[in-house]
Design a protein around this motif. Structure first.
Motif, short mmCIF file in Angstrom:
data_model
loop_
_atom_site.label_atom_id
_atom_site.label_comp_id
_atom_site.label_asym_id
_atom_site.label_seq_id
_atom_site.Cartn_x
_atom_site.Cartn_y
_atom_site.Cartn_z
N ARG A 180 -6.26 -9.27 -12.50
CA ARG A 180 -7.54 -8.76 -11.99
C ARG A 180 -8.45 -8.43 -13.17
O ARG A 180 -8.02 -7.84 -14.16
N GLU A 192 -3.01 -7.36 -15.89
CA GLU A 192 -2.09 -8.39 -15.44
C GLU A 192 -0.78 -7.74 -15.01
O GLU A 192 -0.25 -6.90 -15.72
N GLU A 227 -1.57 -6.43 -4.81
CA GLU A 227 -2.98 -6.81 -4.76
C GLU A 227 -3.83 -5.70 -4.13
O GLU A 227 -4.91 -5.36 -4.64
N ILE A 257 -0.08 -11.49 -10.92
CA ILE A 257 -1.42 -11.17 -10.42
C ILE A 257 -2.28 -10.73 -11.60
O ILE A 257 -1.85 -9.93 -12.43
N LYS A 303 3.67 -9.07 -3.35
CA LYS A 303 2.40 -9.52 -3.93
C LYS A 303 1.22 -8.89 -3.19
O LYS A 303 0.28 -8.40 -3.80
#
Length: 91
Positions: A8, A62, A83, A6, A79
């Motif tokens: 962001r 990350e 998130e 993931i 996940k």
């Protein structure tokens, strides 16, 4: 084995993002029973069956988590939780 990745973007500055990434890691450590340690701008966490790294840069955070066979069926849930936590801590 499953890998959850993931990324962001953030506008917090590296130090603030690092502080918030540490809060995220603390939450992961509590939920997973993981041990965490910083090396430069990377925070690694490990526990039996799962390990990963949180990388912090000036504009990105990350998260990479490698799940062992036992946790692979829960990859989607893991996940989603990460998130949600990133959205909360990087807001």
């Amino acid at each position: 084995m499953a890998t959850v990745e993931i990324t962001r973007e953030h506008n917090l500055g590296k130090e603030t993002a690092r502080e918030r990434a540490e809060k995220l890691a603390d939450k992961l450590a509590q939920k997973l029973g993981a041990e965490c340690s910083w090396e430069g701008d990377e925070l690694t966490f490990k526990r039996s069956g799962a390990d990963g790294v949180i990388r912090v840069s000036d504009q990105l955070v990350e998260v990479t988590v490698k799940l062992g066979l036992m946790f692979t069926p829960m990859a989607g849930m893991v996940k989603g939780e990460i998130e949600k936590a990133l959205d909360k801590y990087l807001a």
